[in-house]
Design a protein around this motif. Structure first.
Motif, PDB file in Angstrom:
ATOM      1  N   PHE A   8       0.800  -1.035  -0.046  1.00 28.63           N
ATOM      2  CA  PHE A   8      -0.052  -0.085  -0.013  1.00 28.63           C
ATOM      3  C   PHE A   8       0.882   1.409  -0.005  1.00 28.63           C
ATOM      4  CE2 PHE A   8      -3.387   2.649   2.080  1.00 28.63           C
ATOM      5  CZ  PHE A   8      -4.034   2.802   0.869  1.00 28.63           C
ATOM      6  N   HIS A  15       1.126   6.947  -6.709  1.00 31.15           N
ATOM      7  CA  HIS A  15      -0.032   7.985  -6.816  1.00 31.15           C
ATOM      8  C   HIS A  15       0.520   9.478  -6.761  1.00 31.15           C
ATOM      9  CE1 HIS A  15      -4.315   9.234  -6.206  1.00 31.15           C
ATOM     10  NE2 HIS A  15      -3.801  10.262  -6.115  1.00 31.15           N
ATOM     11  N   LYS A  40      -3.274  17.689  -2.142  1.00 30.41           N
ATOM     12  CA  LYS A  40      -4.558  17.047  -2.905  1.00 30.41           C
ATOM     13  C   LYS A  40      -4.690  15.616  -2.358  1.00 30.41           C
ATOM     14  CE  LYS A  40      -6.863  17.453  -7.124  1.00 30.41           C
ATOM     15  NZ  LYS A  40      -6.936  17.586  -8.396  1.00 30.41           N
ATOM     16  N   PHE A  41      -3.699  14.705  -2.054  1.00 26.20           N
ATOM     17  CA  PHE A  41      -3.687  13.671  -1.522  1.00 26.20           C
ATOM     18  C   PHE A  41      -4.560  13.518  -0.090  1.00 26.20           C
ATOM     19  CE2 PHE A  41      -3.028   9.606   0.125  1.00 26.20           C
ATOM     20  CZ  PHE A  41      -3.060   8.618  -0.970  1.00 26.20           C
ATOM     21  N   GLY A  42      -4.106  14.636   0.543  1.00 22.14           N
ATOM     22  CA  GLY A  42      -4.564  14.502   2.006  1.00 22.14           C
ATOM     23  C   GLY A  42      -3.828  13.945   3.006  1.00 22.14           C
ATOM     24  N   VAL A  47      -5.305   7.976   5.714  1.00 19.42           N
ATOM     25  CA  VAL A  47      -6.037   7.213   4.792  1.00 19.42           C
ATOM     26  C   VAL A  47      -5.239   5.764   4.781  1.00 19.42           C
ATOM     27  CG1 VAL A  47      -5.356   6.684   2.208  1.00 19.42           C
ATOM     28  CG2 VAL A  47      -5.940   9.103   3.053  1.00 19.42           C
ATOM     29  N   GLU A  50      -7.277   4.043   7.785  1.00 21.48           N
ATOM     30  CA  GLU A  50      -8.716   3.692   7.429  1.00 21.48           C
ATOM     31  C   GLU A  50      -8.603   2.446   6.544  1.00 21.48           C
ATOM     32  OE1 GLU A  50     -10.699   6.913   5.557  1.00 21.48           O
ATOM     33  OE2 GLU A  50     -10.878   7.995   7.689  1.00 21.48           O
ATOM     34  N   THR A  51      -7.555   2.487   5.522  1.00 19.04           N
ATOM     35  CA  THR A  51      -7.595   1.181   4.639  1.00 19.04           C
ATOM     36  C   THR A  51      -7.316   0.143   5.275  1.00 19.04           C
ATOM     37  OG1 THR A  51      -6.540   2.819   3.111  1.00 19.04           O
ATOM     38  CG2 THR A  51      -6.588   0.518   2.507  1.00 19.04           C
ATOM     39  N   VAL A  54     -10.206  -1.388   7.224  1.00 18.31           N
ATOM     40  CA  VAL A  54     -11.220  -2.079   6.325  1.00 18.31           C
ATOM     41  C   VAL A  54     -11.047  -3.634   6.257  1.00 18.31           C
ATOM     42  CG1 VAL A  54     -11.549  -2.706   3.578  1.00 18.31           C
ATOM     43  CG2 VAL A  54     -11.645  -0.163   4.682  1.00 18.31           C
ATOM     44  N   TRP A  55      -9.517  -3.815   6.324  1.00 15.81           N
ATOM     45  CA  TRP A  55      -9.153  -5.509   6.415  1.00 15.81           C
ATOM     46  C   TRP A  55      -9.378  -5.941   7.646  1.00 15.81           C
ATOM     47  CZ3 TRP A  55      -9.650  -7.852   2.154  1.00 15.81           C
ATOM     48  CH2 TRP A  55      -9.583  -7.071   0.976  1.00 15.81           C
TER      49      TRP A  55
ATOM     50  N   GLU B  46     -10.854  14.174  -2.397  1.00  8.37           N
ATOM     51  CA  GLU B  46      -9.609  14.304  -1.903  1.00  8.37           C
ATOM     52  C   GLU B  46      -8.893  13.015  -1.920  1.00  8.37           C
ATOM     53  OE1 GLU B  46      -8.870  14.265   2.543  1.00  8.37           O
ATOM     54  OE2 GLU B  46      -8.072  16.325   2.390  1.00  8.37           O
ATOM     55  N   GLN B  47      -7.975  13.051  -2.712  1.00 12.19           N
ATOM     56  CA  GLN B  47      -7.492  11.922  -3.663  1.00 12.19           C
ATOM     57  C   GLN B  47      -7.138  10.731  -2.737  1.00 12.19           C
ATOM     58  OE1 GLN B  47      -4.397  12.968  -6.128  1.00 12.19           O
ATOM     59  NE2 GLN B  47      -5.829  13.983  -7.607  1.00 12.19           N
ATOM     60  N   GLY B  48      -6.748  10.981  -1.485  1.00 11.73           N
ATOM     61  CA  GLY B  48      -6.657   9.762  -0.458  1.00 11.73           C
ATOM     62  C   GLY B  48      -7.554   9.339   0.011  1.00 11.73           C
ATOM     63  N   SER B  49      -8.772   9.795  -0.223  1.00 11.36           N
ATOM     64  CA  SER B  49     -10.347   9.111   0.362  1.00 11.36           C
ATOM     65  C   SER B  49     -10.443   8.123  -0.373  1.00 11.36           C
ATOM     66  CB  SER B  49     -11.204  10.274   0.718  1.00 11.36           C
ATOM     67  OG  SER B  49     -11.532  10.468  -0.391  1.00 11.36           O
ATOM     68  N   TYR B  51      -8.622   5.518  -1.455  1.00 12.25           N
ATOM     69  CA  TYR B  51      -8.074   4.321  -1.259  1.00 12.25           C
ATOM     70  C   TYR B  51      -8.877   3.378  -0.133  1.00 12.25           C
ATOM     71  CZ  TYR B  51      -4.431   5.239  -4.420  1.00 12.25           C
ATOM     72  OH  TYR B  51      -3.625   5.526  -5.499  1.00 12.25           O
ATOM     73  N   PRO B  52      -9.448   3.871   0.762  1.00 16.40           N
ATOM     74  CA  PRO B  52     -10.192   2.991   1.755  1.00 16.40           C
ATOM     75  C   PRO B  52     -11.548   2.622   0.889  1.00 16.40           C
ATOM     76  CG  PRO B  52      -9.686   4.883   2.957  1.00 16.40           C
ATOM     77  CD  PRO B  52      -9.081   5.113   1.643  1.00 16.40           C
ATOM     78  N   HIS B  55     -10.326  -0.311  -1.466  1.00 13.07           N
ATOM     79  CA  HIS B  55     -10.165  -1.486  -0.598  1.00 13.07           C
ATOM     80  C   HIS B  55     -11.504  -2.212  -0.037  1.00 13.07           C
ATOM     81  CE1 HIS B  55      -5.794  -2.054  -0.389  1.00 13.07           C
ATOM     82  NE2 HIS B  55      -5.745  -0.793  -0.757  1.00 13.07           N
ATOM     83  N   ARG B  56     -12.455  -1.437   0.156  1.00 18.51           N
ATOM     84  CA  ARG B  56     -13.762  -1.869   0.583  1.00 18.51           C
ATOM     85  C   ARG B  56     -14.362  -2.527  -0.548  1.00 18.51           C
ATOM     86  NH1 ARG B  56     -14.840   2.886   3.366  1.00 18.51           N
ATOM     87  NH2 ARG B  56     -15.936   3.767   1.286  1.00 18.51           N
ATOM     88  N   ILE B  58     -12.633  -4.051  -2.916  1.00 19.72           N
ATOM     89  CA  ILE B  58     -11.981  -5.257  -3.238  1.00 19.72           C
ATOM     90  C   ILE B  58     -12.535  -6.424  -2.155  1.00 19.72           C
ATOM     91  CG2 ILE B  58      -9.681  -6.396  -2.850  1.00 19.72           C
ATOM     92  CD1 ILE B  58      -8.525  -3.837  -3.738  1.00 19.72           C
ATOM     93  N   LYS B  59     -12.639  -5.894  -0.861  1.00 14.71           N
ATOM     94  CA  LYS B  59     -13.028  -6.813   0.013  1.00 14.71           C
ATOM     95  C   LYS B  59     -14.331  -7.465  -0.429  1.00 14.71           C
ATOM     96  CE  LYS B  59     -15.011  -6.164   4.150  1.00 14.71           C
ATOM     97  NZ  LYS B  59     -15.234  -5.273   5.484  1.00 14.71           N
TER      98      LYS B  59
END
Lengths: 849, 115
Positions: A8, A15, A40-42, A47, A50-51, A54-55, B46-49, B51-52, B55-56, B58-59
């Motif tokens: 990741f 990115h 812009k990515f934050g 991030v 949060e990702t 998910v897992w 917001e580009q980062g958001s 990714y979660p 993945h959601r 994908i899951k």
């Protein structure tokens, strides 16, 4: 897809790089572009978090599903769950019990300051592995002190005080200082103390009623008045495997002087045990170079004194039979559980196959099965812990209920409670059992391909049936063996009657003294004590193993024959009411001068002079002067037989009637005599106190042991009763395990052959025929096991009989009990699987595919 | 280029991603760019958001990943719709249509008729 942090990170880097390049293309400077991209990515870490969440949530969700699924499965098969949890629980409980005892003696360090730097030191000589140090030799070690920062000496003290049996240590003045023992009350013993006494917490509670004003109390001990100066904290129980009641300054001279001083020291800091050993060996050889060859040091022993019993290979060898017996039961428990789990997994093959074909990964299925075994192992660990607790308490209570009371006076218990160490042991064992019991069936059951899986067909050779059958047979043999042997022992020991020894042992006390010899002054004084009927002196008191042998010739035995003998005073026969059948007893003059006359037992007379009158015959003796120091040998080479006494069991019930016995005369003044025998009348307790007082009246010596003769017999029988008890318990356990084992194998057998049974029934086989097919399958194994077990039992009880003459090797009832128990177990275990087989509906069974 | 930007409605990002992937597989940055571009820069992600959300998806098995090469010839992770993802998109977009129609009716009642 598998989530990985590293992957990741790379994604995010990529990115931002792409965005930066876009920005550059829009005309920003490189640095500006990068900042804009990051903006812009934050927040990157947010991030990532949060990702990841998910897992993780998935993993937890899976676990929850697995657990719920497992619980549902368990609800469907409660018998399976109970069997597995019960079996693992029993096995663990048994293991834990053994481990707790092992831990208390071998693993748990003494409650002293830095126990692991303590080492006991001894040198060995030609004849002795451990040379018994005298007080003077201890002083030498301490003065020279080749390897220790300091050394203390300790000697066992066995005596009676205040009417109680006391066991303790005579110690050098620096003992408490070196060990750093905490005191509950008062002060420890200090260098320079002579008549101070420290008492253990347990003895303080049990024998002095926790008296708060105990300090300053005088106690008469070994002919000296000691003042109690302190109470040691209860977690400290001395430096030997016996829990000490008291500590006194080591006795340097007089009849009670310490004979075997144990030397323990703290290794000098920075010195390794190897270096210390080398230094001590050189010193010991140098120190003993002047002595005679027998006395010279040939090597040294330096052993850790951190625990009660030093862990060594020798110790392991001594306890190996016990360990093997326990291990056998354990292994069969494990094998059982694995079998049952496999049978269960096989029964679910269709389900597993369906899940595989629906796309479940093999890893996912294995995880599911592992979750199930974990869920089984934890309650099993709990059950095991509870069983261990209960077993330990039960053992302690049983011991108090059944052991001869003199034994209870002598032995002291360590606190046997499962502690954190034991808890981790059980936890570890549960973990291992989970892997073993869960993983193997899980891997086996998920192996098959999709096609067979959905059809519920799996190769039958997953595990060789032969091995499983052999296992069952072996289990049956083990439990039949254990049951028969313990039944034989139980019946032999309970049938034994005190009257069988041939002597009147009621009201006879055996006294042994701290000085380890008899004193005519004491004998004389006891004779005139109220409540005493008669006093006799003896070299070897009866009921403590076989009489020692010497070569004797006479009559038919032209050559010297090894024969049992003893030295007794004239009153010995009267005290035990042993009739003199022919001739006469010893006279006092013969006793005083230890004259060369002998009285023989009936059997001896029949063996040496079958056709002649033994009275007036001469016997020849050939004592070997190179005997142990305690051996009392006749000083003469021939003796005149003056009497024949009735046969008795001098060695106790386990030795049976003496095959040969020559009595030679002695009295209390005779050298090396070990015991006085006293016939008493009236209240036993009162007499005992009077005896203590009478001894203190005339001598500095004191009574170390006071054992009723009847209890000496009980002591002789007790080990057999204990082995019978343990055998019975293990045997019953083995029976329960066998039940589970047979059940597991048959359940597997039936589930494997459902289709076959269905076909048979469709072709006209009756339910009865099917039931008998299942029963035959199991009963063949059981019958074979019983035959093997019974044969082994015959051999083992013959072995017992060589140790314990009163054993009835061919005890029919004992054999019947063992065999019936095993047969009943086999039938009971086969009942449910056979019913299940009989209930197979041919239509359903055949439609299955 | 509009200067007014609107934050994304809760829950609509998943749908947008699925829609964006209909023509073919894309890597993360391309998805973000496509969403912005197709909305004519009104929708601000917001580009980062992203990714979660990826993945959601994908899951749930709606998209999968595969290795590929980005525009500048470097290894990147490409996201691709699965069959069930396609079905999900149909469900989501019909739900969305109903929602927007309903909201439209509430906001501009009957005067201008259906659009």
């Amino acid at each position: 897809m598998k989530y990985s942090d590293d992957d990741f990170d790379a994604d995010i880097r990529e990115h931002i790089e792409l965005e930066t390049e876009d920005n550059v293309a829009r005309g920003m400077s490189r640095e500006e572009a990068r900042y804009a991209a990051l903006r812009k990515f934050g927040n990157i870490s947010k991030v990532k978090e949060e990702t990841r969440a998910v897992w993780i949530w998935t993993w937890l969700e899976c676990l929850k599903l697995d657990v719920r699924y497992a619980l549902r499965t368990f609800r469907k098969a409660p018998a399976f769950v109970l069997t597995v949890v019960g079996t693992i629980g029993l096995a663990l409980g048994l293991n834990t019990t053994l481990f707790t005892i092992f831990d208390a003696y071998v693993l748990r360090p003494l409650a002293v300051h830095d126990p692991y730097s303590l080492y006991s030191f001894n040198w060995s000589t030609k004849g002795q592995r451990y040379h018994p140090f005298t007080v003077a030799e201890f002083d030498d070690v301490r003065r020279a002190n080749p390897a220790f920062s300091d050394v203390f000496g300790r000697a066992l003290v066995v005596t009676r005080a205040n009417g109680y049996q006391m066991i303790g240590e005579g110690v050098s003045g620096n003992y408490f200082e070196i060990l750093g023992v905490r005191m509950l009350l008062g002060r420890p013993l200090l260098p320079g103390d002579t008549d101070a006494l420290v008492i253990g917490e347990l003895a303080w509670r049990n024998k002095f009623a926790s008296s708060p004003s105990i300090l300053g109390t005088k106690v008469l001990l070994l002919g000296t008045s000691y003042e109690i100066v302190g109470v040691a904290n209860g977690d400290f129980t001395g430096t030997s495997q016996i829990v000490a009641d008291i500590w006194i300054p080591i006795i340097r001279s007089g009849p009670n002087a310490a004979r075997q001083v144990g030397v323990i020291g703290r290794l000098r800091p920075g010195l390794s045990p190897k270096e210390a050993r080398a230094a001590l060996e050189i010193w010991s050889r140098h120190e003993t170079a002047e002595l005679s060859e027998d006395q010279r040091a040939t090597g040294i022993e330096l052993e850790s004194a951190a625990t009660s019993i030093h862990m060594s290979w020798r110790l392991m060898a001594v306890f190996s039979p016990l360990l093997v017996a326990f291990a056998l039961v354990l292994v069969s428990a494990c094998a059982n559980v694995a079998n049952i789990m496999l049978a269960q997994a096989m029964a679910r093959q269709r389900e597993i196959g369906v899940r595989l074909s629906l796309g479940a990964s093999r890893g996912r299925l294995i995880r599911q099965l592992l979750t199930e075994s974990l869920l089984l192992a934890f309650p099993a660990a709990l059950v095991g812990m509870m069983i261990a607790q209960a077993t330990l308490h039960l053992c302690e209570r049983l011991m108090f209920a059944t052991a001869p009371s003199v034994w209870l006076e002598i032995i002291r218990f360590f606190r046997l409670e499962p502690d954190y160490r034991v808890f981790f042991f059980v936890l570890g064992a549960a973990g291992v059992s989970t892997l073993v019991f869960g993983l193997v069936p899980a891997v086996q059951a998920t192996r098959p391909g999709l096609y067979q899986g959905t059809r519920g067909e799996f190769t039958a050779d997953v595990r060789p049936a032969l091995l499983r059958n052999a296992l069952i047979t072996a289990q049956v043999s083990v439990c039949v063996l254990l049951l028969i042997c313990s039944a034989v022992l139980v019946r032999s020991t309970t049938q034994f009657n005190h009257s069988n020894v041939g002597m009147d042992i009621r009201n006879v006390l055996q006294l042994r003294f701290t000085s380890q010899r008899t004193d005519p002054k004491i004998a004389e004084r006891l004779q005139h004590t109220e409540g005493v009927e008669a006093v006799a002196a003896v070299w070897r008191a009866p009921f403590y193993a076989l009489l020692p042998p010497i070569p004797i010739a006479g009559g038919e035995h032209v050559n010297f024959t090894s024969s049992g003998f003893n030295f007794v005073s004239p009153g010995y026969f009267g005290i035990f009411h042993i009739p003199i059948l022919r001739g006469r007893g010893f006279s006092n003059d013969e006793a005083r001068s230890e004259a060369s006359v002998a009285i023989v037992s009936e059997k001896t007379a029949a063996s040496f002079w079958p056709h002649a009158n033994p009275i007036g015959q001469t016997i020849l003796l050939d004592p070997d002067p190179k005997q142990a120091a305690w051996m009392k040998l006749p000083t003469y080479r021939s003796a005149l037989v003056v009497g024949v006494a009735q046969d008795v069991m001098s060695g106790g019930p386990s030795e049976g009637i003496d095959t040969t016995c020559f009595y030679f005369p002695t009295d209390a003044a005779g050298a090396l005599n070990q015991s006085l025998l006293v016939r008493t009348r009236g209240d036993f307790g009162a007499v005992r106190r009077r005896l203590d007082a009478a001894v203190a009246d005339v001598s500095k010596d004191s009574i170390a042991f006071m054992i009723p003769a009847s209890q000496a017999i009980d002591l002789d029988l007790y080990p057999y009763q204990v082995s019978a008890g343990i055998g019975l318990a293990l045997g019953s356990l083995a029976l329960a395990l066998t039940l589970a084992g047979i059940y597991g194998v048959l359940a597997y057998f039936v589930s494997q052959r459902t289709k076959e049974i269905g076909i048979r029934m469709a072709l006209g086989a009756s339910s009865a025929g099917v039931v008998s097919m299942v029963l035959t399958q199991s009963m063949k194994l059981v019958a074979l096991g019983i035959a093997i077990g019974a044969l082994l039992a015959l051999g083992v009880s013959k072995l017992f009989a060589s140790q314990f003459v009163s054993v009835n090797v061919f005890d029919l009832l004992a054999y019947t009990i063992g065999i019936v128990a095993a047969l009943g177990t086999g039938l009971a275990a086969a009942y449910f699987p056979s019913q299940r087989a009989a209930a197979v509906d041919p239509v359903t069974a055949l439609r299955c595919d | 280029m509009s200067t007014e930007r609107i934050d994304l409605l809760q829950g609509t990002l998943d749908m947008l991603i699925l829609r964006t992937l209909v023509p073919g597989s894309l890597h993360g940055h391309a998805i973000a760019k496509a969403i912005e571009h197709n909305s004519e820069d009104v929708l601000q992600v917001e580009q980062g958001s992203l990714y979660p959300a990826l993945h959601r998806l994908i899951k749930r098995g709606w998209i999968t990943t595969q290795e590929g090469l980005s525009e500048n010839n470097r290894k990147a992770k490409f996201y691709r719709l699965t069959a069930s993802g396609r079905k999900q998109l149909v469900v989501e977009s019909s739900k969305w249509d109903k929602l927007t129609a309903a909201i439209g009716r509430v906001m501009k009642p009957s005067t201008e008729g259906e659009a």
